[in-house]
Structures are given as C-alpha cells and as structure tokens.
Design a protein around this motif. Sequence first.
Motif, PDB file in Angstrom:
ATOM      1  N   ALA A  30       0.845  -1.189   0.000  1.00  0.00           N
ATOM      2  CA  ALA A  30       0.000   0.000   0.000  1.00  0.00           C
ATOM      3  C   ALA A  30       0.884   1.244   0.000  1.00  0.00           C
ATOM      4  O   ALA A  30       1.979   1.248   0.550  1.00  0.00           O
ATOM      5  CB  ALA A  30      -0.897  -0.003   1.230  1.00  0.00           C
ATOM      6  N   ALA A  31       0.386   2.294  -0.611  1.00  0.00           N
ATOM      7  CA  ALA A  31       1.141   3.545  -0.670  1.00  0.00           C
ATOM      8  C   ALA A  31       1.284   4.160   0.713  1.00  0.00           C
ATOM      9  O   ALA A  31       2.231   4.859   0.999  1.00  0.00           O
ATOM     10  CB  ALA A  31       0.459   4.517  -1.626  1.00  0.00           C
ATOM     11  N   SER A  32       0.326   3.892   1.569  1.00  0.00           N
ATOM     12  CA  SER A  32       0.342   4.465   2.900  1.00  0.00           C
ATOM     13  C   SER A  32       0.092   3.375   3.929  1.00  0.00           C
ATOM     14  O   SER A  32      -0.654   2.445   3.689  1.00  0.00           O
ATOM     15  CB  SER A  32      -0.764   5.523   2.992  1.00  0.00           C
ATOM     16  N   ALA A  33       0.710   3.497   5.073  1.00  0.00           N
ATOM     17  CA  ALA A  33       0.493   2.509   6.130  1.00  0.00           C
ATOM     18  C   ALA A  33      -0.945   2.544   6.622  1.00  0.00           C
ATOM     19  O   ALA A  33      -1.430   1.586   7.197  1.00  0.00           O
ATOM     20  CB  ALA A  33       1.456   2.774   7.279  1.00  0.00           C
ATOM     21  N   GLN A  34      -1.635   3.652   6.389  1.00  0.00           N
ATOM     22  CA  GLN A  34      -3.012   3.786   6.831  1.00  0.00           C
ATOM     23  C   GLN A  34      -3.995   3.069   5.907  1.00  0.00           C
ATOM     24  O   GLN A  34      -5.136   2.844   6.268  1.00  0.00           O
ATOM     25  CB  GLN A  34      -3.398   5.272   6.914  1.00  0.00           C
ATOM     26  N   THR A  35      -3.569   2.721   4.698  1.00  0.00           N
ATOM     27  CA  THR A  35      -4.457   2.098   3.727  1.00  0.00           C
ATOM     28  C   THR A  35      -4.769   0.672   4.141  1.00  0.00           C
ATOM     29  O   THR A  35      -3.875  -0.082   4.492  1.00  0.00           O
ATOM     30  CB  THR A  35      -3.793   2.091   2.334  1.00  0.00           C
ATOM     31  N   GLN A  36      -6.049   0.311   4.077  1.00  0.00           N
ATOM     32  CA  GLN A  36      -6.459  -1.051   4.383  1.00  0.00           C
ATOM     33  C   GLN A  36      -6.837  -1.747   3.086  1.00  0.00           C
ATOM     34  O   GLN A  36      -7.269  -1.127   2.128  1.00  0.00           O
ATOM     35  CB  GLN A  36      -7.643  -1.047   5.336  1.00  0.00           C
ATOM     36  N   ALA A  37      -6.688  -3.077   3.077  1.00  0.00           N
ATOM     37  CA  ALA A  37      -7.064  -3.857   1.907  1.00  0.00           C
ATOM     38  C   ALA A  37      -8.578  -3.803   1.728  1.00  0.00           C
ATOM     39  O   ALA A  37      -9.332  -3.787   2.699  1.00  0.00           O
ATOM     40  CB  ALA A  37      -6.618  -5.302   2.100  1.00  0.00           C
ATOM     41  N   THR A  38      -9.003  -3.777   0.478  1.00  0.00           N
ATOM     42  CA  THR A  38     -10.434  -3.822   0.195  1.00  0.00           C
ATOM     43  C   THR A  38     -10.925  -5.249   0.393  1.00  0.00           C
ATOM     44  O   THR A  38     -10.121  -6.202   0.404  1.00  0.00           O
ATOM     45  CB  THR A  38     -10.720  -3.382  -1.250  1.00  0.00           C
ATOM     46  N   GLU A  39     -12.212  -5.418   0.512  1.00  0.00           N
ATOM     47  CA  GLU A  39     -12.785  -6.757   0.664  1.00  0.00           C
ATOM     48  C   GLU A  39     -12.395  -7.664  -0.505  1.00  0.00           C
ATOM     49  O   GLU A  39     -11.955  -8.806  -0.276  1.00  0.00           O
ATOM     50  CB  GLU A  39     -14.308  -6.678   0.811  1.00  0.00           C
ATOM     51  N   PRO A  40     -12.520  -7.228  -1.766  1.00  0.00           N
ATOM     52  CA  PRO A  40     -12.106  -8.114  -2.872  1.00  0.00           C
ATOM     53  C   PRO A  40     -10.618  -8.476  -2.820  1.00  0.00           C
ATOM     54  O   PRO A  40     -10.248  -9.626  -3.095  1.00  0.00           O
ATOM     55  CB  PRO A  40     -12.434  -7.312  -4.131  1.00  0.00           C
ATOM     56  N   ASP A  41      -9.756  -7.515  -2.462  1.00  0.00           N
ATOM     57  CA  ASP A  41      -8.323  -7.816  -2.367  1.00  0.00           C
ATOM     58  C   ASP A  41      -8.043  -8.835  -1.270  1.00  0.00           C
ATOM     59  O   ASP A  41      -7.234  -9.752  -1.445  1.00  0.00           O
ATOM     60  CB  ASP A  41      -7.512  -6.548  -2.099  1.00  0.00           C
ATOM     61  N   LEU A  42      -8.698  -8.682  -0.136  1.00  0.00           N
ATOM     62  CA  LEU A  42      -8.505  -9.611   0.968  1.00  0.00           C
ATOM     63  C   LEU A  42      -9.017 -11.002   0.594  1.00  0.00           C
ATOM     64  O   LEU A  42      -8.344 -12.002   0.833  1.00  0.00           O
ATOM     65  CB  LEU A  42      -9.195  -9.092   2.231  1.00  0.00           C
ATOM     66  N   LYS A  43     -10.202 -11.068  -0.024  1.00  0.00           N
ATOM     67  CA  LYS A  43     -10.736 -12.367  -0.449  1.00  0.00           C
ATOM     68  C   LYS A  43      -9.811 -13.029  -1.466  1.00  0.00           C
ATOM     69  O   LYS A  43      -9.555 -14.229  -1.397  1.00  0.00           O
ATOM     70  CB  LYS A  43     -12.143 -12.212  -1.031  1.00  0.00           C
ATOM     71  N   ALA A  44      -9.310 -12.245  -2.409  1.00  0.00           N
ATOM     72  CA  ALA A  44      -8.407 -12.795  -3.423  1.00  0.00           C
ATOM     73  C   ALA A  44      -7.139 -13.343  -2.778  1.00  0.00           C
ATOM     74  O   ALA A  44      -6.661 -14.429  -3.139  1.00  0.00           O
ATOM     75  CB  ALA A  44      -8.073 -11.727  -4.459  1.00  0.00           C
ATOM     76  N   ALA A  45      -6.585 -12.613  -1.829  1.00  0.00           N
ATOM     77  CA  ALA A  45      -5.371 -13.067  -1.156  1.00  0.00           C
ATOM     78  C   ALA A  45      -5.627 -14.340  -0.361  1.00  0.00           C
ATOM     79  O   ALA A  45      -4.798 -15.257  -0.367  1.00  0.00           O
ATOM     80  CB  ALA A  45      -4.838 -11.960  -0.247  1.00  0.00           C
ATOM     81  N   ILE A  46      -6.757 -14.413   0.313  1.00  0.00           N
ATOM     82  CA  ILE A  46      -7.090 -15.622   1.075  1.00  0.00           C
ATOM     83  C   ILE A  46      -7.283 -16.805   0.126  1.00  0.00           C
ATOM     84  O   ILE A  46      -6.771 -17.901   0.367  1.00  0.00           O
ATOM     85  CB  ILE A  46      -8.332 -15.394   1.958  1.00  0.00           C
ATOM     86  N   ILE A  47      -8.011 -16.592  -0.962  1.00  0.00           N
ATOM     87  CA  ILE A  47      -8.230 -17.667  -1.942  1.00  0.00           C
ATOM     88  C   ILE A  47      -6.890 -18.171  -2.473  1.00  0.00           C
ATOM     89  O   ILE A  47      -6.629 -19.377  -2.494  1.00  0.00           O
ATOM     90  CB  ILE A  47      -9.146 -17.182  -3.093  1.00  0.00           C
ATOM     91  N   ALA A  48      -6.025 -17.269  -2.889  1.00  0.00           N
ATOM     92  CA  ALA A  48      -4.730 -17.673  -3.432  1.00  0.00           C
ATOM     93  C   ALA A  48      -3.881 -18.375  -2.374  1.00  0.00           C
ATOM     94  O   ALA A  48      -3.276 -19.416  -2.639  1.00  0.00           O
ATOM     95  CB  ALA A  48      -3.994 -16.457  -3.993  1.00  0.00           C
ATOM     96  N   ASN A  49      -3.851 -17.821  -1.175  1.00  0.00           N
ATOM     97  CA  ASN A  49      -3.039 -18.423  -0.122  1.00  0.00           C
ATOM     98  C   ASN A  49      -3.564 -19.762   0.348  1.00  0.00           C
ATOM     99  O   ASN A  49      -2.809 -20.561   0.888  1.00  0.00           O
ATOM    100  CB  ASN A  49      -2.903 -17.458   1.055  1.00  0.00           C
ATOM    101  N   MET A  50      -4.830 -20.038   0.146  1.00  0.00           N
ATOM    102  CA  MET A  50      -5.369 -21.349   0.511  1.00  0.00           C
ATOM    103  C   MET A  50      -4.710 -22.455  -0.304  1.00  0.00           C
ATOM    104  O   MET A  50      -4.674 -23.607   0.122  1.00  0.00           O
ATOM    105  CB  MET A  50      -6.881 -21.395   0.317  1.00  0.00           C
ATOM    106  N   MET A  51      -4.158 -22.087  -1.453  1.00  0.00           N
ATOM    107  CA  MET A  51      -3.460 -23.083  -2.263  1.00  0.00           C
ATOM    108  C   MET A  51      -2.239 -23.638  -1.521  1.00  0.00           C
ATOM    109  O   MET A  51      -1.784 -24.740  -1.812  1.00  0.00           O
ATOM    110  CB  MET A  51      -3.065 -22.489  -3.612  1.00  0.00           C
ATOM    111  N   LEU A  52      -1.739 -22.892  -0.543  1.00  0.00           N
ATOM    112  CA  LEU A  52      -0.644 -23.377   0.294  1.00  0.00           C
ATOM    113  C   LEU A  52      -1.088 -24.528   1.186  1.00  0.00           C
ATOM    114  O   LEU A  52      -0.258 -25.296   1.669  1.00  0.00           O
ATOM    115  CB  LEU A  52      -0.109 -22.246   1.184  1.00  0.00           C
ATOM    116  N   PHE A  53      -2.374 -24.623   1.435  1.00  0.00           N
ATOM    117  CA  PHE A  53      -2.918 -25.601   2.369  1.00  0.00           C
ATOM    118  C   PHE A  53      -3.662 -26.738   1.683  1.00  0.00           C
ATOM    119  O   PHE A  53      -4.438 -27.441   2.317  1.00  0.00           O
ATOM    120  CB  PHE A  53      -3.864 -24.896   3.355  1.00  0.00           C
TER     121      PHE A  53
END
Length: 186
Positions: A30-53
Amino acid sequence: KIFSALFTLKHLKTGAMILFALATNLLPLAASAQTQATEPDLKAAIIANMMLFVEWPANAPIDQLTICFLDNSPVAQALARLNGKLLKGKPLKVVRIVANAASSCHLLYVSPNNLSTLTNLLSSLRSVPVLLAGDSPEYIKSGIMLNLELVSGRVVFDIDLHAAQNAELQFSSKALRLARQVIDSK
C-alpha cells in the motif's frame, strides 16, 4: 454432518493473525500505512493463499499454479492482480476462462454472478482435481469447496471437505482448524 470450529478467543485471534499474515504476503504494498485492503483484495489473497494448504494428486502438473475465473467480478479482478506472484515457489498464473476449460485450472473462482452455471460446472468437475472457491452464502451447500463470506466486518471461510475429497484434493489440518465450519459428509 457439519463440524463448527470451537476455539478459545486466543486461538481465534492467532488463527486470524496467521491468515492475515499469509494474505498480506500477496497483497500489493500500500502507498500508505493507513491504507487497508479492500474486501475483494482480501478475499483474493485468502483464496490464493489457501493453495498453500491444499495437496493435489501426484499426477497433477504443478510447474505453475493456475487460478481461473469466469467473469470480471471485483474478486476476480483482485485475483488477476496476483498474476505472476510466487506461491509455493511457483508462479501464479491467473486467467479468465470459459467454463468448459476449467479442468486446466488448479483453482476456479466462482463469483456470485456464476450461480446460473454452477450446476453444470459442478457436474463437469465433480472428480477433477480443481479447487472450487467462491464467495456466496449458498455456495458451500452446493459443492463449492472453499467459500468466503463477510461476517461482522471480517472475511471468514468454510470448507466442504467431502467435495474436496471427491476431487482428490486434501486440505491441511491447519486450514481445517482456521475454517469457520468444515462439512465432512453429505
């Protein structure tokens, strides 16, 4: 039969922190430490990272990990931004496909917009080692193996272990412990 994960508050916080730490590894800085991930970005990251499991059968080609989607939903667009990232030391290839090409994917994201094609998708992929992921409340009852939902401002996920086992996919015990619920039989 459905098993609900029973954790102490400490276990829930620890599990959420672990999953968030995994998810943020794939999120663009993120450009700023204050920026939070959007819901779609968070879901996408969780979906992709689930491939680790998840373990695919030994005969499944794993020179790269392929995530597929059918339409340009917000989560699909967030997944597309992960194209080229490394996961399990393998490059992620994220592509939009037509439904009949889904057997070439390691993971197929099924958006809420794909409800009308879900029955055909499920029947064509029933015993194919493709992890089916979605984010619609009714999907976990339909054969989607990994389903994400926003509950009280948090992204949670459920796992249909029975559907995954039918496709010869194995979720690790770590993923099963972090799931809100695990369905282990029909």
